[in-house]
Scaffold this motif. Structure first.
Motif, PDB file in Angstrom:
ATOM      1  N   VAL A   1       0.675  -1.162  -0.067  1.00  0.00           N
ATOM      2  CA  VAL A   1       0.030  -0.021   0.004  1.00  0.00           C
ATOM      3  C   VAL A   1       0.840   1.187   0.146  1.00  0.00           C
ATOM      4  CG1 VAL A   1      -1.753   1.248   1.268  1.00  0.00           C
ATOM      5  CG2 VAL A   1      -1.810  -1.252   1.181  1.00  0.00           C
ATOM      6  N   TRP A   2       2.204   1.204   0.491  1.00  0.00           N
ATOM      7  CA  TRP A   2       2.797   2.475   0.797  1.00  0.00           C
ATOM      8  C   TRP A   2       3.977   2.365  -0.039  1.00  0.00           C
ATOM      9  CZ3 TRP A   2       7.634   1.081   3.322  1.00  0.00           C
ATOM     10  CH2 TRP A   2       8.577   2.240   3.440  1.00  0.00           C
ATOM     11  N   ARG A   3       4.971   1.264  -0.320  1.00  0.00           N
ATOM     12  CA  ARG A   3       6.071   1.293  -0.934  1.00  0.00           C
ATOM     13  C   ARG A   3       6.126   0.914  -2.405  1.00  0.00           C
ATOM     14  NH1 ARG A   3      10.938  -1.857  -1.867  1.00  0.00           N
ATOM     15  NH2 ARG A   3      12.944  -0.775  -0.801  1.00  0.00           N
ATOM     16  N   PHE A   4       5.141   0.045  -2.728  1.00  0.00           N
ATOM     17  CA  PHE A   4       4.935   0.073  -4.440  1.00  0.00           C
ATOM     18  C   PHE A   4       4.570   1.246  -5.018  1.00  0.00           C
ATOM     19  CE2 PHE A   4       2.124  -1.374  -7.812  1.00  0.00           C
ATOM     20  CZ  PHE A   4       3.182  -2.001  -8.433  1.00  0.00           C
ATOM     21  N   PRO A   5       3.448   1.905  -4.447  1.00  0.00           N
ATOM     22  CA  PRO A   5       3.116   3.145  -5.208  1.00  0.00           C
ATOM     23  C   PRO A   5       4.038   4.342  -5.514  1.00  0.00           C
ATOM     24  CG  PRO A   5       1.204   2.608  -3.834  1.00  0.00           C
ATOM     25  CD  PRO A   5       2.659   1.834  -3.255  1.00  0.00           C
ATOM     26  N   TYR A   6       4.984   4.371  -4.509  1.00  0.00           N
ATOM     27  CA  TYR A   6       6.089   5.661  -4.667  1.00  0.00           C
ATOM     28  C   TYR A   6       7.031   5.106  -5.469  1.00  0.00           C
ATOM     29  CZ  TYR A   6       9.844   4.286  -1.254  1.00  0.00           C
ATOM     30  OH  TYR A   6      10.846   3.815  -0.749  1.00  0.00           O
ATOM     31  N   LEU A   7       7.324   3.802  -5.528  1.00  0.00           N
ATOM     32  CA  LEU A   7       8.500   2.962  -6.254  1.00  0.00           C
ATOM     33  C   LEU A   7       8.001   3.319  -7.873  1.00  0.00           C
ATOM     34  CD1 LEU A   7      10.047   0.401  -4.359  1.00  0.00           C
ATOM     35  CD2 LEU A   7      11.052   2.309  -5.091  1.00  0.00           C
ATOM     36  N   ALA A   8       6.756   3.101  -7.844  1.00  0.00           N
ATOM     37  CA  ALA A   8       6.145   3.164  -9.208  1.00  0.00           C
ATOM     38  C   ALA A   8       5.942   4.471  -9.906  1.00  0.00           C
ATOM     39  CB  ALA A   8       4.628   2.346  -9.454  1.00  0.00           C
TER      40      ALA A   8
ATOM     41  N   SER B   1       8.119  -6.808  -0.900  1.00  0.00           N
ATOM     42  CA  SER B   1       6.784  -7.238  -0.937  1.00  0.00           C
ATOM     43  C   SER B   1       6.226  -8.750  -0.432  1.00  0.00           C
ATOM     44  CB  SER B   1       6.057  -6.782  -2.028  1.00  0.00           C
ATOM     45  OG  SER B   1       4.561  -6.929  -2.059  1.00  0.00           O
ATOM     46  N   LEU B   2       7.087  -9.632  -1.242  1.00  0.00           N
ATOM     47  CA  LEU B   2       6.659 -11.128  -0.823  1.00  0.00           C
ATOM     48  C   LEU B   2       7.532 -11.432   0.168  1.00  0.00           C
ATOM     49  CD1 LEU B   2       7.016 -12.600  -4.654  1.00  0.00           C
ATOM     50  CD2 LEU B   2       4.977 -12.363  -3.294  1.00  0.00           C
ATOM     51  N   SER B   3       8.382 -10.696   0.735  1.00  0.00           N
ATOM     52  CA  SER B   3       9.088 -11.113   2.032  1.00  0.00           C
ATOM     53  C   SER B   3      10.015 -12.225   1.582  1.00  0.00           C
ATOM     54  CB  SER B   3       8.399 -11.351   3.343  1.00  0.00           C
ATOM     55  OG  SER B   3       7.731 -10.465   3.529  1.00  0.00           O
ATOM     56  N   VAL B   4      10.458 -12.310   0.579  1.00  0.00           N
ATOM     57  CA  VAL B   4      11.543 -13.091   0.049  1.00  0.00           C
ATOM     58  C   VAL B   4      12.917 -12.827   0.454  1.00  0.00           C
ATOM     59  CG1 VAL B   4      12.437 -14.326  -2.000  1.00  0.00           C
ATOM     60  CG2 VAL B   4       9.980 -13.984  -1.829  1.00  0.00           C
ATOM     61  N   SER B   5      13.794 -13.799   0.790  1.00  0.00           N
ATOM     62  CA  SER B   5      14.962 -13.727   1.174  1.00  0.00           C
ATOM     63  C   SER B   5      15.179 -12.765   2.571  1.00  0.00           C
ATOM     64  CB  SER B   5      15.687 -12.974   0.094  1.00  0.00           C
ATOM     65  OG  SER B   5      15.994 -13.481  -1.202  1.00  0.00           O
TER      66      SER B   5
ATOM     67  N   VAL C   1      -0.971  -3.790  -7.149  1.00  0.00           N
ATOM     68  CA  VAL C   1      -1.603  -3.225  -8.437  1.00  0.00           C
ATOM     69  C   VAL C   1      -2.837  -2.246  -8.124  1.00  0.00           C
ATOM     70  CG1 VAL C   1      -2.758  -3.561 -10.772  1.00  0.00           C
ATOM     71  CG2 VAL C   1      -0.868  -4.979  -9.930  1.00  0.00           C
ATOM     72  N   ILE C   2      -3.689  -2.782  -7.236  1.00  0.00           N
ATOM     73  CA  ILE C   2      -4.882  -2.038  -6.548  1.00  0.00           C
ATOM     74  C   ILE C   2      -4.570  -0.666  -6.177  1.00  0.00           C
ATOM     75  CG2 ILE C   2      -6.900  -1.885  -5.158  1.00  0.00           C
ATOM     76  CD1 ILE C   2      -7.312  -4.907  -5.954  1.00  0.00           C
ATOM     77  N   SER C   3      -3.352  -1.051  -5.210  1.00  0.00           N
ATOM     78  CA  SER C   3      -2.861   0.344  -4.251  1.00  0.00           C
ATOM     79  C   SER C   3      -2.288   1.183  -5.510  1.00  0.00           C
ATOM     80  CB  SER C   3      -1.994  -0.057  -3.448  1.00  0.00           C
ATOM     81  OG  SER C   3      -2.302  -0.969  -2.542  1.00  0.00           O
ATOM     82  N   GLY C   4      -1.737   0.809  -6.568  1.00  0.00           N
ATOM     83  CA  GLY C   4      -1.132   1.698  -7.486  1.00  0.00           C
ATOM     84  C   GLY C   4      -2.096   2.585  -8.279  1.00  0.00           C
ATOM     85  N   MET C   5      -3.248   1.686  -8.311  1.00  0.00           N
ATOM     86  CA  MET C   5      -4.395   2.320  -9.234  1.00  0.00           C
ATOM     87  C   MET C   5      -4.907   3.429  -8.413  1.00  0.00           C
ATOM     88  SD  MET C   5      -6.022  -1.137 -10.986  1.00  0.00           S
ATOM     89  CE  MET C   5      -7.317  -0.246 -11.783  1.00  0.00           C
ATOM     90  N   VAL C   6      -5.319   3.234  -7.142  1.00  0.00           N
ATOM     91  CA  VAL C   6      -5.603   4.079  -6.361  1.00  0.00           C
ATOM     92  C   VAL C   6      -4.839   5.585  -6.002  1.00  0.00           C
ATOM     93  CG1 VAL C   6      -6.534   4.879  -4.043  1.00  0.00           C
ATOM     94  CG2 VAL C   6      -7.036   2.462  -4.735  1.00  0.00           C
ATOM     95  N   ILE C   7      -3.573   5.219  -5.947  1.00  0.00           N
ATOM     96  CA  ILE C   7      -2.708   6.420  -5.871  1.00  0.00           C
ATOM     97  C   ILE C   7      -2.639   7.329  -7.255  1.00  0.00           C
ATOM     98  CG2 ILE C   7      -0.315   7.132  -5.860  1.00  0.00           C
ATOM     99  CD1 ILE C   7      -1.321   6.485  -3.171  1.00  0.00           C
TER     100      ILE C   7
END
Length: 546
Positions: free
Chosen positions: A82-89, A207-211, A244-250
């Motif tokens: 909700v927070w990190r993905f939109p600003y990186l996009a 996001s996936l918490s991988v590694s 994707v939904i969070s990015g669309m809202v932003i």
């Protein structure tokens, strides 16, 4: 003569009776010995199994499969979506950012997500002690713990933002309705820029918490036969859809603000972690009853961060507790102590210059470091331990054979693509910036020191694993021993581990025994018994016919 005959018969009957009694005594004794051996072996096996089950119970496990699934959703679907993905996009091309993100997700994200879940469930232990399959790679687990410590410190800061916004909502007029934001230019990029791919990779892992060790930790509490594959697919899809939904809202809100103000989208707000806390309040203020929606939204944001914070912190606690039994016996005190320390270490991030500290920790500690860890994790599992061995482990656990997609992604696409991105990030690195402010070189150096501290855990523990080998005389022999699995590697439960070893060696497997029994199920028949020796006995058959 008759008296002599009777005496001879009596003597013969007496000898036969004594012989028969002796045979019965020997058979009875042998039966007691066999029963004793069987009881002893059974007792040892039962004791071994009980010890294993006691160990599993003392460590804990999930009460149901839904607990695990929802916990994984809570870990992966969090504030990062909700927070990190939109600003990186926003910083990396807007909607075009989805292209490298989805490609990285298909070639590296999903495969590694399932890999970590299967890895942890098979061994039933945390990310630090799980590397008995490949002792030289224990530093990968140590690096995961270090990343988790860094993230758990600054993750609290984002949660504090949500609490502050909830508090600010209880006013007659929402503060962001009358606030005049300070506009600044954002940054643009194109898909052909490898910086975008680096950002996509770091966001995907974050996001996936991988590694980060959380997936290995969570799955280690699973039942050994749990269908982990289905859960991996469900959670990874939910995570992507949420982002994707969070990015669309932003971007919908930014478009509306751009239209009203008569400005370009990249001139509406400045990029950075604060983007979501500008766009979301703006969207909420346009709804009926904005106070109610604002409280609900920021409460949701806080809860999203809380379950992720629990998981990341538990990764540190489980990893250290699996290594040090003293900490497991005092788990509550250990948890409180770590929580207080992380809280105190996070306080500098909420000072006047705290946003810049936050940026350094987020980029160097929770971003680029994950790419380096993922490269070594792929190499350790798919190449050093071996893809075939790992695929056989999964087949034993899930009765599922790994197809072409997993073979290609685990062995080739994931390590190659991630290694290329990691090397590129070193060669073409640009100083970190926040809005219009470029970080000084000394701040950049501090960030790289943080990355080095995390990544250098891998060669450090590799050297320790090599020099701990007592059998090898030369360095090459010690190296070969350090990459071999120890006797501790395998399923946690003793009975499963024994069954797994039988499958691995291919000797006395269930299928072979069953086949042999079917071939020899007709009992042997004794045609005639006579007190004659060798070929004079009609029941005798020479060894050549056998």
């Amino acid at each position: 003569n008759e008296a002599g005959f009777r005496k001879d018969v009596t003597l013969r009957n007496s000898v036969n009776a004594r012989s028969e009694n002796k045979v019965n005594e020997m058979q009875l004794k042998r039966g007691h010995e066999d029963n004793y051996c069987q009881d002893k072996n059974q007792s040892q096996l039962t004791l071994k199994r009980n010890d294993s089950m006691t160990s599993i119970k003392s460590r804990g496990n999930w009460g149901s499969k839904w607990e695990f699934l929802l916990s994984c959703v809570g870990l992966s679907v969090g504030i990062g979506n909700v927070w990190r993905f939109p600003y990186l996009a926003y910083e990396n091309g807007g909607g075009a950012f989805l292209i490298p993100y989805l490609i990285m997700l298909f070639l590296a994200g999903k495969p590694m997500y399932f890999m970590e879940l299967a890895f942890g469930q098979f061994a039933g232990t945390g990310p630090l002690s799980i590397w008995t399959c490949c002792p030289i790679a224990k530093g990968v687990g140590a690096a995961m713990v270090c990343v988790s410590i860094v993230v758990v410190i600054y993750y609290n800061v984002v949660m504090s933002y949500a609490l502050y916004f909830i508090y600010s909502t209880f006013q007659k007029e929402l503060p962001w309705n009358r606030c005049d934001p300070e506009w600044s230019n954002g940054t643009n990029c194109v898909i052909r820029s490898l910086t975008v791919w680096q950002a996509a990779a770091s966001q995907m892992f974050f996001s996936l918490s991988v590694s980060m060790g959380g997936l290995i930790m969570y799955s280690s509490y699973n039942d050994f036969r749990h269908n982990i594959f289905k859960d991996a697919m469900i959670v990874s899809i939910l995570d992507t859809v949420t982002s994707v939904i969070s990015g669309m809202v932003i971007f919908s809100v930014l478009g509306a603000m751009s239209h009203e103000l008569g400005l370009k989208v990249n001139d509406v707000v400045k990029s950075g972690p604060g983007l979501a806390f500008v766009a979301y309040p703006e969207a909420l203020s346009r709804l009926p009853w904005p106070h109610v929606w604002s409280v609900l939204f920021f409460l949701m944001l806080f809860i999203l961060g809380l379950d992720s914070e629990f998981a990341i912190l538990e990764t540190v606690l489980t990893s250290l507790s699996d290594e040090i039994n003293f900490l497991r016996r005092h788990k509550l005190k250990f948890t409180v102590a770590v929580g207080i320390c992380c809280f105190l270490l996070g306080l500098p991030c909420v000072t006047r210059g705290g946003q810049y500290i936050f940026e350094i920790m987020d980029y160097y500690g929770g971003g680029i470091s994950l790419v380096f860890i993922a490269v070594f994790e792929c190499i350790a599992i798919s190449w050093v331990y071996g893809y075939k061995k790992f695929a056989l482990d999964i087949y034993f656990m899930l009765s599922k054979q790994m197809g072409f997609y997993w073979h290609v992604t685990w062995k080739y696409t994931s390590p190659i693509i991630l290694a290329f991105i990691a090397i590129y990030s070193l060669i073409n690195h640009t100083p970190l910036h926040y809005g219009d402010y470029d970080f000084p070189s000394w701040a950049d150096s501090i960030g790289w020191c943080l990355t080095a501290f995390i990544v250098f855990q891998i060669p450090f523990w590799a050297l320790i694993a090599i020099f701990k080998q007592n059998k090898g005389d030369t360095m090459w022999e010690k190296l070969k021993l350090a990459i071999k699995s120890t006797e501790h590697w395998g399923p946690k439960e003793a009975a499963l581990k024994e069954e797994w070893r039988i499958l691995k060696t291919g000797i006395n497997s269930v299928y072979i025994v069953k086949k042999d029994l079917e071939a020899a199920k007709e009992p042997a028949k004794l045609s005639r018994f006579e007190m004659k020796i060798g070929s004079e006995n009609k029941a005798y058959k020479s060894e050549e016919k056998y």
